[in-house]
Design an enzyme around this catalytic site. Structure first.
Site, PDB file in Angstrom:
ATOM      1  N   SER A   1       4.163   2.033   8.438  1.00 17.98           N
ATOM      2  CA  SER A   1       3.831   1.030   7.419  1.00 17.98           C
ATOM      3  C   SER A   1       5.078   0.517   6.715  1.00 17.98           C
ATOM      4  CB  SER A   1       2.904   1.633   6.366  1.00 17.98           C
ATOM      5  OG  SER A   1       1.598   1.619   6.811  1.00 17.98           O
TER       6      SER A   1
ATOM      7  N   ASP B   1      -0.718  -7.635   1.527  1.00 21.15           N
ATOM      8  CA  ASP B   1      -0.074  -6.314   1.536  1.00 21.15           C
ATOM      9  C   ASP B   1       1.440  -6.477   1.695  1.00 21.15           C
ATOM     10  OD1 ASP B   1       0.199  -3.601   1.568  1.00 21.15           O
ATOM     11  OD2 ASP B   1      -0.566  -3.298   3.598  1.00 21.15           O
TER      12      ASP B   1
ATOM     13  N   GLY C   1       2.817   6.006   9.165  1.00 20.91           N
ATOM     14  CA  GLY C   1       4.237   6.281   8.888  1.00 20.91           C
ATOM     15  C   GLY C   1       5.130   5.108   9.241  1.00 20.91           C
TER      16      GLY C   1
ATOM     17  N   HIS D   1       0.817  -1.220   0.000  1.00 20.73           N
ATOM     18  CA  HIS D   1       0.000   0.000   0.000  1.00 20.73           C
ATOM     19  C   HIS D   1       0.847   1.264   0.000  1.00 20.73           C
ATOM     20  CE1 HIS D   1      -0.052   0.045   4.624  1.00 20.73           C
ATOM     21  NE2 HIS D   1       0.225   1.293   4.326  1.00 20.73           N
TER      22      HIS D   1
END
Lengths: 376, 241
Positions: free
Chosen positions: B184, B91, B182, B42
């Site tokens: 991620s 993801d 942030g 993502h």
């Protein structure tokens, strides 16, 4: 960017401007919020009526958890429709204009469901003042009202006979989530339009069969997907490739699976292990004639290990025992090869009657530097 | 990281920062080989062009790159073909760097789990990142200790989202220590035998971490992708160049 004069990719969802202002970003975009996929419109625009700037922000918000939970109380038939009109407001693609819910829809939702929230000590979401929305339409489509056939549950939810919406993954899980047990009835995969994995009760979508990714226990959904000829091998993506092309150094399956796992080391109690190369569906030892250290490095890297390698040439004393050998092709250095198997061929005599044995090192990983010591 | 603490420089040598001009840090990432890093898919939504990204290694303070930091540009981004942005499933993405990093005590890869090596429920692991700490974005790398939570229990916190086998949950019911915006793509690592650290998760999603809604964080389950990662790296290293 305002007020500076720097330029940035606009409306990307990521704020590049120092002041974090992106203006004129109200463009219509396709709805991808899982909760609101069943709306009678497909386009939305941001920010929404709850102040979220992107669909991702909306999907992770408190409100996107709150409203579906509230739907389960059956407080108002059109609650989820209202929630979606403020989470992903309708966008008119022709005018790039946001269309709000009608005031009465907001008022009815609040009147009937706010008290339910109060029972569990929660508050109706801030920023949902109904007076901000226009009075009901008089034929003009200036605000949204639900149609009679609006569905209360999104596609990723199952509607209990009682009207509650529960997560699809909770349907047929052996535990009753609907008060009328309707989520545990008609649980056959076929009845739900799904494929039942053999020897298990797991249901998967038909599009997941033979797509190269195992989903059923035992990988049953990826078996019997190809009908290859006798002289062919099955690729990971179910293509058929001639067995002579298996581990020849060239990618013949589109997913490269014909070149995976071609180089291994034999299991051995010694530190060194015999180098084994799989070629045309058979395992071979590698003849040590003209062997070079560069090839040992290549073999170790292909196996997923590191160096420096320790190479040993092992004499084959048992001459009567017929071994399967692979031999280096002449001038392999000029052939710009990237894999060991591409440098090896069958059917050549092994002059040295010796095979290659290797010790590769595992690449170092996961180590943190020791804390520095200071005398106190 | 909410509820964590500032990390000592060099303590997490596999942590990297995925940056794009002019925004700077956008996501975390994890070094898994001299030329390869992992992050979540993502992070690349709307920005799949490798040319706009750079990766910083060996850095602790985003505002003051040290003498130990190294920067690489991105040669290739490999997104998982099943990544689903609507439900944030699968993801994960692999980053190929333009050139190898120089391995130092500040820049060093983490171990990947084998496909049968799982993070056991109720074990304690660490998350790191430069994400939101609750009231601000920090300059210095933060670390937090989180507990691995069984998937069934995790599902109970996310009534309206499906927790799949491609996900891993870690944190606390009270949300006291959690990853945040942030973080991620950054690592969830657990210490294994001989003091080696293995990557079991990549920060993916969760509730709005500094809001009233609490619960654990959801991470991409690296064990599930171990085979895919190895095959992609093998193919792009040996077969496609």
């Amino acid at each position: 960017c305002v007020p500076s004069t720097s330029c940035s990719e606009p409306c990307s969802g990521v704020s590049n401007c120092v002041t974090h202002n992106q203006t004129d970003c109200s463009q219509c975009e396709l709805i991808n919020l899982e909760l609101c996929m069943n709306l009678p419109y497909n386009y939305t625009t941001f920010p929404n009526y709850l102040g979220h700037r992107t669909q991702k922000e909306a999907s992770l918000s408190w409100e996107s958890s709150l409203f579906p939970a509230l739907v389960q109380t059956n407080c108002y038939k059109y609650l989820m429709f209202f929630a979606c009109t403020i989470l992903v407001p309708k966008c008119d693609p022709e005018k790039n204009q946001q269309i709000p819910p009608c005031r009465s829809l907001c008022e009815h939702s609040k009147e009937r469901c706010e008290s339910v929230l109060g029972v569990v000590g929660l508050q109706w979401p801030e920023d949902t003042y109904c007076t901000q929305f226009p009075e009901d339409n008089n034929g003009n489509k200036t605000c949204l009202m639900p149609d009679q056939d609006v569905k209360e549950c999104s596609p990723s939810h199952f509607r209990c006979r009682s009207g509650r919406c529960i997560l699809t993954s909770r349907r047929c899980d052996g535990q009753s989530d609907c008060e009328d047990d309707s989520d545990e009835k008609n649980c056959g995969c076929t009845e739900r339009g799904l494929f039942e994995c053999p020897s298990s009760k797991v249901c998967i979508k038909h599009m997941m069969i033979c797509d190269g990714f195992p989903d059923c226990p035992g990988n049953f959904d990826e078996k019997n997907c190809s009908f290859c000829k006798e002289n062919e091998m099955v690729c990971g993506n179910h293509e058929c490739v001639h067995r002579n092309q298996w581990c020849d150094g060239h990618k013949d399956c589109k997913d490269s699976s014909d070149e995976w796992g071609c180089v291994t080391l034999s299991k051995s109690t010694n530190p060194e292990s015999l180098l084994i190369v799989h070629k045309s569906t058979a395992d071979y030892h590698v003849c040590a004639d003209d062997w070079e250290e560069e090839l040992s490095w290549m073999a170790c890297r292909q196996i997923g290990l590191g160096g420096p390698p320790v190479t040993e040439i092992v004499k084959e004393y048992n001459q009567s025992h017929r071994r399967k050998w692979l031999h280096l092709v002449p001038n392999w250095k000029r052939k710009n090869i990237s894999t060991l198997q591409a440098a090896l061929v069958r059917g050549q005599p092994c002059r040295s009657k010796s095979r290659v044995s290797l010790l590769c090192n595992k690449e170092d990983c996961g180590r943190r530097p020791a804390a520095r010591m200071n005398k106190r | 990281v909410i509820g964590g603490r500032t990390s000592r420089p060099g303590r997490w040598p596999w942590q990297c920062s995925l940056q794009s001009d002019p925004s700077g840090h956008i996501c975390g990432c994890v070094l898994i080989g001299k030329k390869w890093a992992l992050t979540v898919a993502h992070c690349f939504e709307g920005r799949e062009n490798a040319a706009v990204w750079k990766v910083l290694f060996g850095i602790n303070n985003l505002d003051h790159p040290s003498a130990f930091s190294q920067t690489r540009t991105v040669k290739r981004i490999i997104l998982h073909p099943r990544y689903n942005r609507a439900v944030v499933d699968y993801d994960i993405s692999i980053i190929e760097l333009d050139e190898e990093i120089n391995e130092t005590s500040y820049v060093r890869p983490v171990c990947l789990p084998s496909k049968d090596q799982v993070a056991k429920p109720d074990t304690y692991c660490y998350i790191t990142g430069w994400g939101h700490v609750g009231n601000r974005m920090p300059f210095k790398l933060q670390e937090g200790e989180v507990r691995i939570i069984p998937l069934e229990q995790c599902q109970s916190y996310f009534d309206m989202k499906t927790i799949t086998s491609r996900m891993l949950c870690a944190g606390y019911e009270s949300g006291t220590v959690d990853s945040c915006m942030g973080d991620s793509g950054g690592p969830l690592v657990c210490e294994q035998s001989e003091g080696r650290w293995t990557l079991f998760g990549l920060t993916s999603w969760g509730s709005v971490c500094f809001s009233k809604v609490l619960g654990p964080g959801v991470y991409s389950n690296v064990t599930h992708f171990a085979d895919w990662i190895q095959k992609q790296i093998y193919s792009y290293t040996f077969l496609l160049n």
